[in-house]
Design a protein around this motif. Structure first.
Motif, PDB file in Angstrom:
ATOM      1  N   ILE A  80       0.833  -1.206   0.000  1.00 30.76           N
ATOM      2  CA  ILE A  80       0.000   0.000   0.000  1.00 30.76           C
ATOM      3  C   ILE A  80       0.865   1.252   0.000  1.00 30.76           C
ATOM      4  CG2 ILE A  80      -1.647   1.334   1.383  1.00 30.76           C
ATOM      5  CD1 ILE A  80      -2.813  -1.358   2.316  1.00 30.76           C
ATOM      6  N   ASP A  81       1.909   1.245   0.814  1.00 25.68           N
ATOM      7  CA  ASP A  81       2.824   2.383   0.882  1.00 25.68           C
ATOM      8  C   ASP A  81       3.457   2.660  -0.488  1.00 25.68           C
ATOM      9  OD1 ASP A  81       4.496   4.348   2.470  1.00 25.68           O
ATOM     10  OD2 ASP A  81       6.082   3.033   1.732  1.00 25.68           O
ATOM     11  N   GLY A  89       8.277  -0.311  -8.181  1.00 27.61           N
ATOM     12  CA  GLY A  89       9.266  -1.334  -7.886  1.00 27.61           C
ATOM     13  C   GLY A  89       8.635  -2.624  -7.384  1.00 27.61           C
ATOM     14  N   PHE A  90       9.427  -3.674  -7.381  1.00 30.96           N
ATOM     15  CA  PHE A  90       8.955  -4.993  -6.989  1.00 30.96           C
ATOM     16  C   PHE A  90       9.477  -5.417  -5.627  1.00 30.96           C
ATOM     17  CE2 PHE A  90       6.843  -7.375 -10.484  1.00 30.96           C
ATOM     18  CZ  PHE A  90       6.676  -6.298 -11.332  1.00 30.96           C
ATOM     19  N   GLY A  91      10.270  -4.575  -4.977  1.00 37.15           N
ATOM     20  CA  GLY A  91      10.779  -4.953  -3.664  1.00 37.15           C
ATOM     21  C   GLY A  91      11.718  -6.137  -3.764  1.00 37.15           C
ATOM     22  N   SER A  92      11.476  -7.159  -2.928  1.00 39.37           N
ATOM     23  CA  SER A  92      12.339  -8.337  -2.900  1.00 39.37           C
ATOM     24  C   SER A  92      11.505  -9.599  -3.061  1.00 39.37           C
ATOM     25  CB  SER A  92      13.132  -8.394  -1.595  1.00 39.37           C
ATOM     26  OG  SER A  92      12.257  -8.535  -0.493  1.00 39.37           O
ATOM     27  N   LYS A 121      14.986  -7.121  -5.920  1.00 38.82           N
ATOM     28  CA  LYS A 121      16.070  -7.810  -5.233  1.00 38.82           C
ATOM     29  C   LYS A 121      15.651  -9.262  -5.035  1.00 38.82           C
ATOM     30  CE  LYS A 121      17.568  -3.668  -2.765  1.00 38.82           C
ATOM     31  NZ  LYS A 121      17.751  -3.022  -1.430  1.00 38.82           N
ATOM     32  N   MET A 122      16.278 -10.159  -5.762  1.00 35.39           N
ATOM     33  CA  MET A 122      15.824 -11.542  -5.783  1.00 35.39           C
ATOM     34  C   MET A 122      16.912 -12.469  -5.265  1.00 35.39           C
ATOM     35  SD  MET A 122      13.742 -13.350  -8.837  1.00 35.39           S
ATOM     36  CE  MET A 122      12.766 -14.815  -8.506  1.00 35.39           C
ATOM     37  N   ARG A 123      16.496 -13.490  -4.538  1.00 39.64           N
ATOM     38  CA  ARG A 123      17.425 -14.494  -4.007  1.00 39.64           C
ATOM     39  C   ARG A 123      16.867 -15.875  -4.323  1.00 39.64           C
ATOM     40  NH1 ARG A 123      18.212 -17.329   0.988  1.00 39.64           N
ATOM     41  NH2 ARG A 123      16.291 -16.432   1.818  1.00 39.64           N
ATOM     42  N   LEU A 124      17.733 -16.765  -4.798  1.00 43.18           N
ATOM     43  CA  LEU A 124      17.350 -18.142  -5.094  1.00 43.18           C
ATOM     44  C   LEU A 124      18.116 -19.070  -4.172  1.00 43.18           C
ATOM     45  CD1 LEU A 124      15.934 -20.314  -6.834  1.00 43.18           C
ATOM     46  CD2 LEU A 124      17.905 -20.196  -8.389  1.00 43.18           C
ATOM     47  N   ALA A 281       5.644  -8.940  -7.031  1.00 39.88           N
ATOM     48  CA  ALA A 281       6.785  -9.706  -7.544  1.00 39.88           C
ATOM     49  C   ALA A 281       6.475 -11.198  -7.548  1.00 39.88           C
ATOM     50  CB  ALA A 281       8.028  -9.417  -6.702  1.00 39.88           C
ATOM     51  N   MET A 282       5.866 -11.673  -6.478  1.00 37.37           N
ATOM     52  CA  MET A 282       5.513 -13.094  -6.391  1.00 37.37           C
ATOM     53  C   MET A 282       4.488 -13.461  -7.463  1.00 37.37           C
ATOM     54  SD  MET A 282       4.289 -15.033  -2.953  1.00 37.37           S
ATOM     55  CE  MET A 282       3.559 -16.672  -2.965  1.00 37.37           C
TER      56      MET A 282
END
Length: 308
Positions: A80-81, A89-92, A121-124, A281-282
């Motif tokens: 919401i923010d 943006g997509f955040g993480s 910012k993505m982590r696998l 993002a998800m």
């Protein structure tokens, strides 16, 4: 309402760190301010969310019940923010994948996604099925891509694409010319298999159960490439996903042994916590994965995206 988002932030971070000082540091606030926020939250509702053990704060049963809802609410508040501030943006996004999916699909999917959304910012994280299920259930991962079945009561499981294991051998193996093997022949062979706890091993053993077959592996290995190399060198035969073997089958360095008496099919699935708020993002990543497999009846038919 007698709670604030800041109090929930402090609560979730203390649950993660088990220490007020470390939580305060992560939230860029003073230790007294973090303690006050937690105390006010507990006092306002006349409850206790942690058991105190020296400097450690161990989350109790009520805290565990609150934790997933607090995390979901904070993620919704962040969305919401971002919307109100006009951010696109997509955040993480933290994605977990089991070893077959991680090695042969997920890395390319993540690269393709990050090309579309470089601001994310993505982590696998790649590990076996049991580990990925545990990490998703604890909210350490936003989303899991797993092989086989998942019965965890707190997780949503959505089938993605059908996968199939296949028994295979080296071209010089005595069974290679026939291209198939009976149950009796399988019983006599030396095996190179995945480790216990992997989705591949569970699917393979479940296929053996109706036939009362109990095979003793020569080697148990955590990586499919290591299994392929061991089989290529003539140490024994193996059983892994056709997806992991399709290039080797095309080259002729390994040969499929069809086993019509064994049911070796399984699903690739998405998993996430039932309390998990689906961020943009998800949602986009799930859509990308689904688009990739449209029209595919089996995982080894997937045409992987080319990375520029």
């Amino acid at each position: 309402m007698r709670l604030t988002l800041r109090q929930l932030q402090v609560f979730t971070e203390i649950a993660r760190q088990e220490n007020v000082s470390r939580a305060a540091e992560r939230l860029a606030m003073s230790q007294p301010a973090a303690s006050t926020a937690l105390n006010e939250l507990e006092r306002n509702y006349n409850c206790q969310l942690f058991d105190r053990a020296g400097k450690r704060l161990l989350i109790n049963a009520l805290g565990l019940e609150l934790l997933p809802q607090a995390r979901a609410l904070l993620e919704q508040a962040q969305a919401i923010d971002a919307l109100l501030r006009g951010q696109q943006g997509f955040g993480s996004l933290n994605v977990g994948a089991t070893l077959t999916i991680g090695n042969y699909l997920a890395t390319l999917l993540v690269s393709h996604f990050m090309q579309r959304h470089p601001e994310c910012k993505m982590r696998l994280h790649v590990n076996n099925t049991e580990h990925i299920i545990e990490q998703v259930s604890e909210f350490s991962l936003d989303l899991g891509l797993i092989e086989g079945q998942c019965q965890h009561p707190d997780l949503q499981v959505t089938p993605w694409v059908h996968d199939e294991l296949v028994v295979f051998c080296a071209p010089g193996h005595r069974l290679a010319a026939a291209g198939q093997a009976s149950l009796q022949e399988l019983q006599q062979e030396v095996w190179i298999l995945r480790e216990q706890g992997s989705g591949t091993r569970r699917t393979f053993e479940n296929a053996l159960l109706p036939h009362d077959l109990h095979l003793k592996p020569l080697l148990e290995l955590e990586h499919t490439e290591a299994i392929k190399r061991a089989v290529e060198s003539g140490l024994g035969i193996g059983c892994i996903s056709r997806l992991a073997l399709r290039d080797a089958f095309r080259r002729g360095s390994l040969v499929a042994l069809e086993t019509p008496e064994l049911e070796l099919g399984r699903p690739f699935s998405f998993i996430w916590h039932q309390q998990k708020f689906q961020t943009r993002a998800m949602q986009e990543f799930l859509q990308l994965c689904t688009q990739l497999t449209e029209g595919c009846t089996r995982s080894d038919e997937i045409r992987l995206p080319e990375i520029a």
